[in-house]
Design an enzyme around this catalytic site. Structure first.
Site, PDB file in Angstrom:
ATOM      1  N   GLU A 141       0.824  -1.217   0.000  1.00  0.00           N
ATOM      2  CA  GLU A 141       0.000   0.000   0.000  1.00  0.00           C
ATOM      3  C   GLU A 141       0.857   1.266   0.000  1.00  0.00           C
ATOM      4  O   GLU A 141       0.688   2.163   0.825  1.00  0.00           O
ATOM      5  CB  GLU A 141      -0.987   0.003   1.182  1.00  0.00           C
ATOM      6  CG  GLU A 141      -2.133  -0.951   0.996  1.00  0.00           C
ATOM      7  CD  GLU A 141      -3.333  -0.664   1.893  1.00  0.00           C
ATOM      8  OE1 GLU A 141      -3.537   0.498   2.299  1.00  0.00           O
ATOM      9  OE2 GLU A 141      -4.063  -1.623   2.171  1.00  0.00           O
TER      10      GLU A 141
ATOM     11  N   ASP B 208       1.302  -8.642   2.914  1.00  0.00           N
ATOM     12  CA  ASP B 208      -0.004  -8.649   3.551  1.00  0.00           C
ATOM     13  C   ASP B 208      -0.808  -9.678   2.770  1.00  0.00           C
ATOM     14  O   ASP B 208      -1.226  -9.425   1.642  1.00  0.00           O
ATOM     15  CB  ASP B 208      -0.644  -7.263   3.471  1.00  0.00           C
ATOM     16  CG  ASP B 208      -2.073  -7.245   4.002  1.00  0.00           C
ATOM     17  OD1 ASP B 208      -2.602  -8.322   4.353  1.00  0.00           O
ATOM     18  OD2 ASP B 208      -2.679  -6.149   4.048  1.00  0.00           O
TER      19      ASP B 208
ATOM     20  N   ASN C  47      -3.644 -11.013   3.747  1.00  0.00           N
ATOM     21  CA  ASN C  47      -5.062 -10.951   4.090  1.00  0.00           C
ATOM     22  C   ASN C  47      -5.608 -12.320   4.486  1.00  0.00           C
ATOM     23  O   ASN C  47      -6.734 -12.686   4.141  1.00  0.00           O
ATOM     24  CB  ASN C  47      -5.876 -10.346   2.939  1.00  0.00           C
ATOM     25  CG  ASN C  47      -5.937  -8.835   3.033  1.00  0.00           C
ATOM     26  OD1 ASN C  47      -6.247  -8.287   4.094  1.00  0.00           O
ATOM     27  ND2 ASN C  47      -5.602  -8.157   1.956  1.00  0.00           N
TER      28      ASN C  47
END
Length: 381
Positions: A121, A268, A270
């Site tokens: 991100e 990440d 998730n």
């Protein structure tokens, strides 16, 4: 420029300063009143990473590698009305602004004295204008891979005096699945499940793969992979396909292009430790009857039996959480390492629960993201 004042300052206070040089009115006439041009905001006070910096004051030796994985929360997501009112209503609005957060981020990352940093991100402008120049000053070279449909992507930084870059082998999952012969069999299997295939191909998720070589021992090379998988709570089946593509691609790089080089796979994901994706990565396979194949109901079932050849270990274990927001907390981030070649020297402790919840949840005035950085020192076996 943002003004930091001591942490007990009142947010939004407009300061009137009576400037009385020397002995004031006796020598200089009336005191001068100055009104500040904007609100004076509270500074971060004690930050969540201050105690972690005590473990990372020095760069580790040439036989070791300090790795960091961190979702830094893209500005493109933090600055929405939904984020301010629904996701992070507890966070002071000024602490969600990118200028404030990137100052904290630079301070946090610089203090880790890392050799490898994998970020998710990352806004393109934040990489170009802020992080790359700041970390360059600390001896780190940055590589960036944007997601085509978003304004954010992945960044990998490596310490220049420890590593040189041998090659970059980044892919977009959907594009690779359709165009690379490597994934032909998986693509054919996926075609039997058009609803799932369509969702997989709509995703803009990418995989950043960098091959590094030690500057002091050229026989030591590393395949460093970095990713951010699809986020949806019911997207377990999509993440399994993305992992399958990732592992095939990493195998191509670390077995075919650069035979037998160890893998560090950060990101990440998730995915919690109980998920199919975590099980697939750490066990080397996923059965066609795993419950994650029906994560979004029977009509999107896509049963496949998949495998990969690596022996991967979560270097930082399975923390209680790496993401802590108002409505959710869980472990979603990992640094997977090749257990045949690398071992964990130390894991830098995560901030205490008390530190994380001082301002209710993340992000906050003392923490720039809704995720927590994972940090570990690794060494060759």
């Amino acid at each position: 420029e943002r003004v930091f004042t001591p942490s007990n300052a009142l947010v939004g206070l407009r300061l009137k300063l009576r400037c009385t040089p020397g002995d004031g009115e006796q020598r200089y006439g009336p005191a001068l009143e100055v009104e500040s041009s904007g609100p004076v905001e509270a500074g971060p006070g004690a930050c969540t990473f201050d105690s972690r910096h005590l473990y990372t004051k020095k760069v580790c030796g040439h036989g070791s590698v300090r790795a960091v994985s961190y979702n830094i929360l893209a500005d493109t997501y933090a600055q929405t009305e939904f984020s301010r009112t629904v996701l992070y209503p507890y966070c002071a609005p000024y602490a969600l602004e990118i200028d404030y957060r990137q100052n904290l981020l630079k301070k946090e990352l610089a203090g880790y004295s890392a050799d490898l940093i994998c970020l998710q991100e990352v806004d393109k402008s934040v990489f170009v204008d802020s992080l790359a120049p700041a970390l360059d000053a600390f001896g780190l070279e940055g590589l960036f891979r944007i997601k085509e449909k978003q304004h954010e992507g992945l960044a990998t930084f490596y310490r220049r005096d420890k590593f040189s870059l041998l090659g970059q082998h980044d892919i977009a999952f959907s594009e690779a699945l359709l165009s690379e012969p490597l994934h032909k069999e998986l693509c054919e299997q996926l075609a039997k499940y058009p609803l799932v295939q369509e969702k997989v191909l709509q995703r803009s998720s990418v995989l950043q793969v960098s091959v590094l070589q030690s500057t002091t021992d050229p026989s030591r090379k590393l395949c460093v992979a970095n990713t951010h998988l699809y986020w949806h709570p019911k997207g377990g089946n999509i993440r399994l396909i993305q992992i399958a593509v990732a592992m095939s691609h990493i195998k191509h790089v670390a077995c075919d292009l650069y035979p037998r080089i160890p893998v560090i796979f950060c990101g990440d994901f998730n995915s919690t430790p109980s998920s199919g994706a975590y099980s697939f990565i750490s066990s080397g396979g996923i059965a066609e009857d795993h419950e994650d194949w029906v994560s979004n109901g029977e009509e999107e079932r896509c049963s496949m039996s998949l495998s990969h050849p690596f022996k991967l270990l979560s270097a930082c274990g399975e923390p209680a959480y790496t993401n802590y927001v108002g409505g959710f907390h869980g472990c979603l981030d990992y640094i997977f390492i090749d257990r045949n070649t690398l071992e964990v020297e130390q894991v830098i402790p995560l901030p205490s629960h008390e530190e994380i919840t001082t301002h209710q949840a993340l992000p906050s005035v003392s923490h720039p993201s809704d995720h927590i950085a994972l940090i570990c020192d690794l060494k060759w076996k």
